[in-house]
Design an enzyme around this catalytic site. Structure first.
Site, mmCIF file in Angstrom:
data_model
loop_
_atom_site.group_PDB
_atom_site.id
_atom_site.type_symbol
_atom_site.label_atom_id
_atom_site.label_comp_id
_atom_site.label_asym_id
_atom_site.label_seq_id
_atom_site.Cartn_x
_atom_site.Cartn_y
_atom_site.Cartn_z
ATOM 1 N N ASP A 468 -53.353 140.097 13.530
ATOM 2 C CA ASP A 468 -54.312 140.588 12.554
ATOM 3 C C ASP A 468 -54.042 139.862 11.234
ATOM 4 O O ASP A 468 -52.981 140.046 10.627
ATOM 5 C CB ASP A 468 -54.149 142.099 12.399
ATOM 6 N N HIS A 469 -55.007 139.055 10.801
ATOM 7 C CA HIS A 469 -54.795 138.243 9.601
ATOM 8 C C HIS A 469 -54.714 139.089 8.338
ATOM 9 O O HIS A 469 -54.357 138.582 7.267
ATOM 10 C CB HIS A 469 -55.925 137.221 9.467
ATOM 11 N N ARG A 470 -55.017 140.379 8.422
ATOM 12 C CA ARG A 470 -54.896 141.236 7.257
ATOM 13 C C ARG A 470 -53.442 141.608 6.968
ATOM 14 O O ARG A 470 -53.085 141.905 5.825
ATOM 15 C CB ARG A 470 -55.717 142.521 7.445
#
Length: 498
Positions: A468-470
């Site tokens: 998850d790039h968050r």
């Protein structure tokens, strides 16, 4: 005189809103004891045997094997305390084994019944004035307990009048009385009553979406669930009632032969339609949600697993239980998560926060006859390779036998997916929502490899990490994957973290 009690499908936990009937364990006329399993259902999580909280004689069953029921829908009725009224197994308002109509949520018919309007939804046996004095079960179910439940109030749904011939076709929701103004609906006595502002209580977002896609105004419905909760059966009943309502008389034009159409109205070719329900439906919902909500990215690397395979061979040559390859990979994942805790987390979208977990509950993908499931090894960071091997074997066996509980399938913080067992080299995993990452492992096969400056045949495996790039950027994800690859290539690296 017997009191007829209606047993509804209880809340099975973990946010489950419906279940499929797999097998009835009792028939109409059977005598049941307190807490005796009466039906086996399949939820999106596992197979569950549902116990009845009362002792008595089964007077009716609702639903057929293979059919779905929402939480709160009637399962069966039981005559408690003596023979049922009339001396037979049937109770007022309850259908017998021959498929007679029975009162159901939202006025829906029982097995073999037709949709009815103006049906009275009441407790079976309430017409005889029976009081609830029977002892309850000590096994507390949602909606049932150790004491008698209060009697439900009587609810009457008025019949919706047909529109005038010159009026346009009515909207699908058609339970509002003609002339009722906005923000008003029919009350229990047929009088107009104001509808409160704010969200309408609905049992699940799926039911709300069904109503929205069908153009149905939920404010026009009277829910048959607890405290007026709108169930899926209520929405489906309203849609069936609207479909049977007469429309303005217009000379029909010759219609072409019907063409099967998809959800978007486009024609689709003939074929077999397989309902997305049970485990398959849960997988579809979760993967769709993952793709919709998580901005994921994937990186991958090839690693020389020759030394890891040698280490496993040496461990299994000694006395003691055999160690599985997935257990060694799990130990490596746990060590990598200790160095890169950003990936052992989830995103709280409501609070706009990243929640990092201090414990590793490791999920692993397991293919079964019922579909793909992800059992969870609790506190994987506290287990050694031998303990992980034993837990993987236990959960895999339970998954294939359909014996996993909902608790065995929830609460994971990171997932390991060994798709190499299917004979493939690589893949781009889809994150198991609401987790933040998944490590995929391909098959280990001999390949040409440059080892110590020379070309040699080595055991090579492809590793892929979807994250998850968050929660992190590529540097953290790359560092995690590189550490995993280093441990695979040189297992001694792992000893530094133990």
């Amino acid at each position: 005189m017997a009191q007829v009690r209606e047993f509804r499908l209880p809340d099975l936990g973990e946010g489950l809103t419906e279940a499929e009937i797999v097998r009835w364990m009792v028939a109409v006329g059977d005598v049941v004891e307190v807490d005796q399993p009466v039906v086996e259902v399949e939820t999106a999580k596992a197979m569950v045997e549902v116990p009845c909280p009362w002792a008595g004689v089964v007077t009716a069953r609702f639903g057929e094997e293979g059919g779905e029921l929402p939480v709160g829908a009637p399962l069966l009725t039981v005559a408690v305390g003596g023979p049922a009224d009339g001396g037979g197994p049937s109770a007022p308002g309850a259908g017998g084994a021959d498929g007679a109509a029975a009162t159901r949520p939202g006025g829906a018919p029982g097995p073999g019944g037709e949709p009815g309007s103006g049906a009275v939804d009441r407790e079976p046996g309430a017409g005889a004035g029976a009081k609830r004095r029977a002892e309850g079960s000590g096994n507390v179910l949602v909606g049932y307990g150790t004491s008698a439940a209060p009697a439900r109030r009587r609810r009457v749904r008025p019949v919706a009048a047909a529109p005038a011939p010159a009026a346009p076709a009515p909207a699908p929701a058609g339970v509002r009385a003609p002339g009722a103004g906005p923000g008003r609906t029919d009350g229990p006595d047929g009088d107009a009553a104001p509808v409160a502002d704010g969200p309408v209580p609905v049992i699940s977002p799926l039911v709300r979406r069904l109503a929205r896609q069908s153009g149905l105004d939920l404010r026009e419905l009277s829910g048959s669930g607890p405290d007026g909760l709108i169930l899926r059966a209520d929405v489906e009943y309203a849609l069936r009632a609207a479909a049977h309502r007469p429309v303005a008389a217009v000379a029909p034009a010759p219609a072409p032969a019907p063409v099967p159409a998809g959800a978007d109205g486009r024609a689709v070719p003939d074929g077999v339609r397989v309902p997305l329900r049970g485990v398959r439906g849960a997988v579809a919902d979760k993967l769709s949600r993952s793709r919709r909500e998580i901005p994921d990215a994937t990186c991958w690397v090839d690693a020389d697993a020759t030394e890891l395979m040698r280490a496993r061979t040496a461990m299994n040559a000694a006395d003691g239980p055999r160690i599985s390859l997935v257990a060694l990979l799990a130990r490596i994942c746990v060590a990598a998560l200790a160095r890169f805790p950003e990936l052992n987390s989830t995103v709280d979208t409501g609070a706009r926060e990243v929640v990092r977990f201090d414990r590793v509950h490791l999920g692993f993908a397991a293919q079964t006859d019922r579909g793909l499931v992800v059992p969870v090894v609790r506190d994987a960071h506290t287990r050694d390779a031998e303990g992980l091997t034993a837990e993987f074997a236990r959960l895999t066996g339970a998954a294939r036998d359909g014996r996993l509980s909902p608790a065995d399938l929830t609460g994971g913080t990171f997932t390991l997916n060994n798709y190499g067992v299917f004979g493939v080299d690589g893949s781009t995993p889809i994150i198991n929502h609401p987790e933040a990452a998944m490590l995929g492992v391909g098959r280990v096969i001999p390949k040409p490899w440059v080892h110590e400056g020379e070309l040699a045949v080595r055991q090579v495996v492809q590793l892929s990490l979807t994250f998850d790039h968050r929660v992190c950027d590529g540097g953290t994800a790359g560092g995690f994957l590189r550490y995993v690859a280093d441990c695979v290539e040189q297992p001694a690296v792992l000893l530094r973290t133990l």
